[in-house]
Write a protein that holds these residues in place. Structure first.
Motif, mmCIF file in Angstrom:
data_model
loop_
_atom_site.group_PDB
_atom_site.id
_atom_site.type_symbol
_atom_site.label_atom_id
_atom_site.label_comp_id
_atom_site.label_asym_id
_atom_site.label_seq_id
_atom_site.Cartn_x
_atom_site.Cartn_y
_atom_site.Cartn_z
ATOM 1 N N UNK A 76 0.880 -1.161 0.000
ATOM 2 C CA UNK A 76 0.000 0.000 0.000
ATOM 3 C C UNK A 76 0.919 1.212 0.000
ATOM 4 N N UNK A 77 0.739 2.077 -0.983
ATOM 5 C CA UNK A 77 1.622 3.226 -1.174
ATOM 6 C C UNK A 77 0.787 4.497 -1.151
ATOM 7 N N UNK A 78 1.192 5.464 -0.329
ATOM 8 C CA UNK A 78 0.454 6.723 -0.251
ATOM 9 C C UNK A 78 1.397 7.891 -0.012
ATOM 10 N N UNK A 79 1.310 8.873 -0.900
ATOM 11 C CA UNK A 79 2.053 10.123 -0.769
ATOM 12 C C UNK A 79 1.086 11.258 -0.485
ATOM 13 N N UNK A 80 1.582 12.276 0.154
ATOM 14 C CA UNK A 80 0.783 13.458 0.456
ATOM 15 C C UNK A 80 0.151 14.015 -0.822
ATOM 16 N N UNK A 81 -1.166 14.253 -0.752
ATOM 17 C CA UNK A 81 -1.892 14.826 -1.869
ATOM 18 C C UNK A 81 -2.410 13.828 -2.882
ATOM 19 N N UNK A 82 -2.007 12.565 -2.759
ATOM 20 C CA UNK A 82 -2.445 11.526 -3.697
ATOM 21 C C UNK A 82 -3.186 10.426 -2.940
ATOM 22 N N UNK A 85 11.880 15.578 -0.582
ATOM 23 C CA UNK A 85 11.733 16.962 -0.118
ATOM 24 C C UNK A 85 10.630 17.088 0.907
ATOM 25 N N UNK A 86 9.718 18.025 0.697
ATOM 26 C CA UNK A 86 8.698 18.334 1.691
ATOM 27 C C UNK A 86 7.471 17.421 1.618
ATOM 28 N N UNK A 87 7.439 16.464 0.721
ATOM 29 C CA UNK A 87 6.276 15.589 0.549
ATOM 30 C C UNK A 87 6.304 14.462 1.580
ATOM 31 N N UNK A 88 5.190 14.288 2.296
ATOM 32 C CA UNK A 88 5.104 13.216 3.296
ATOM 33 C C UNK A 88 4.737 11.895 2.613
ATOM 34 N N UNK A 89 5.455 10.859 2.977
ATOM 35 C CA UNK A 89 5.173 9.489 2.518
ATOM 36 C C UNK A 89 4.412 8.822 3.667
ATOM 37 N N UNK A 90 3.090 8.673 3.493
ATOM 38 C CA UNK A 90 2.238 8.165 4.567
ATOM 39 C C UNK A 90 2.316 6.656 4.756
ATOM 40 N N UNK A 128 2.989 17.540 13.247
ATOM 41 C CA UNK A 128 3.070 17.962 11.848
ATOM 42 C C UNK A 128 2.002 17.278 11.005
ATOM 43 N N UNK A 129 1.757 15.998 11.266
ATOM 44 C CA UNK A 129 0.690 15.291 10.538
ATOM 45 C C UNK A 129 -0.649 15.994 10.745
ATOM 46 N N UNK A 130 -0.927 16.401 11.968
ATOM 47 C CA UNK A 130 -2.176 17.096 12.263
ATOM 48 C C UNK A 130 -2.225 18.453 11.553
ATOM 49 N N UNK A 131 -1.123 19.179 11.578
ATOM 50 C CA UNK A 131 -1.080 20.501 10.948
ATOM 51 C C UNK A 131 -1.252 20.425 9.428
ATOM 52 N N UNK A 132 -0.875 19.301 8.830
ATOM 53 C CA UNK A 132 -0.952 19.142 7.372
ATOM 54 C C UNK A 132 -2.089 18.213 6.960
ATOM 55 N N UNK A 133 -3.004 17.958 7.867
ATOM 56 C CA UNK A 133 -4.110 17.028 7.616
ATOM 57 C C UNK A 133 -4.865 17.370 6.333
ATOM 58 N N UNK A 134 -5.018 18.653 6.023
ATOM 59 C CA UNK A 134 -5.755 19.076 4.831
ATOM 60 C C UNK A 134 -5.050 18.738 3.533
ATOM 61 N N UNK A 135 -3.776 18.359 3.591
ATOM 62 C CA UNK A 135 -3.012 18.011 2.386
ATOM 63 C C UNK A 135 -3.117 16.535 2.027
ATOM 64 N N UNK A 136 -3.687 15.747 2.937
ATOM 65 C CA UNK A 136 -3.818 14.311 2.684
ATOM 66 C C UNK A 136 -5.059 14.058 1.838
ATOM 67 N N UNK A 137 -4.952 13.178 0.862
ATOM 68 C CA UNK A 137 -6.086 12.855 -0.008
ATOM 69 C C UNK A 137 -7.199 12.225 0.824
#
Length: 143
Positions: free
Chosen positions: A72-78, A94-99, A132-141
């Motif tokens: 299972x592969x998930x990147x921020x915004x996808x 870089x700044x992209x989170x790998x979930x 940080x995950x909480x602060x960027x929650x809106x960026x997760x698909x």
């Protein structure tokens, strides 16, 4: 496969067949590789049901290929997706989170090979804090 990826690798004096080359994946554009980066290739084997690494990021791009099972592969915004044996994945770093990079199978192990381009003096995997995950929650698909 486009013509610019075609290769003719026959030996002029060989009676044997040439190698078969299949393009598994390509990445458009030129991903940003940190100056002085170290290329590192690792083999990751995930036991059945393993969640993989916690949310993290890399200092440079990473290119991977699943050799066994499904991850299972998930990147921020996808949206998350399942990558199966014989398929490839990449992330810009870089700044992209790998979930997620966990084993999708509960009854067998999965494995992938990944090459990462790490910035000098930085670890290959940088965990992301719960704050940080909480602060960027809106960026997760949406899930």
């Amino acid at each position: 496969m486009s013509s610019e990826h075609g290769h003719d690798l026959r030996y002029p004096d060989s009676a044997g067949p040439p190698p078969q080359i299949d393009v598994v994946a390509t990445v458009p554009g030129a991903p940003q590789i940190p100056e002085g980066a170290e290329a590192m290739t690792i083999l990751v084997t995930l036991p059945p049901g393993s969640p993989g690494a916690p949310p993290h990021r890399h200092s440079g791009p990473a290119y991977g290929y699943v050799i066994k099972g499904e991850i299972v592969f998930e990147l921020e915004g996808l949206p998350e997706r399942v990558v199966k044996a014989g398929e490839a994945f990449w992330e810009p770093g870089g700044d992209v989170i790998h979930y997620q990079d966990g084993n999708h199978l509960t009854d067998d192990e999965s494995a992938f090979v990944v090459t990462m381009f790490c910035a000098p003096g930085q670890p290959m995997l940088i965990p992301v804090s719960a704050e940080e995950l909480e602060a960027r929650r809106d960026r997760r698909a949406p899930r």
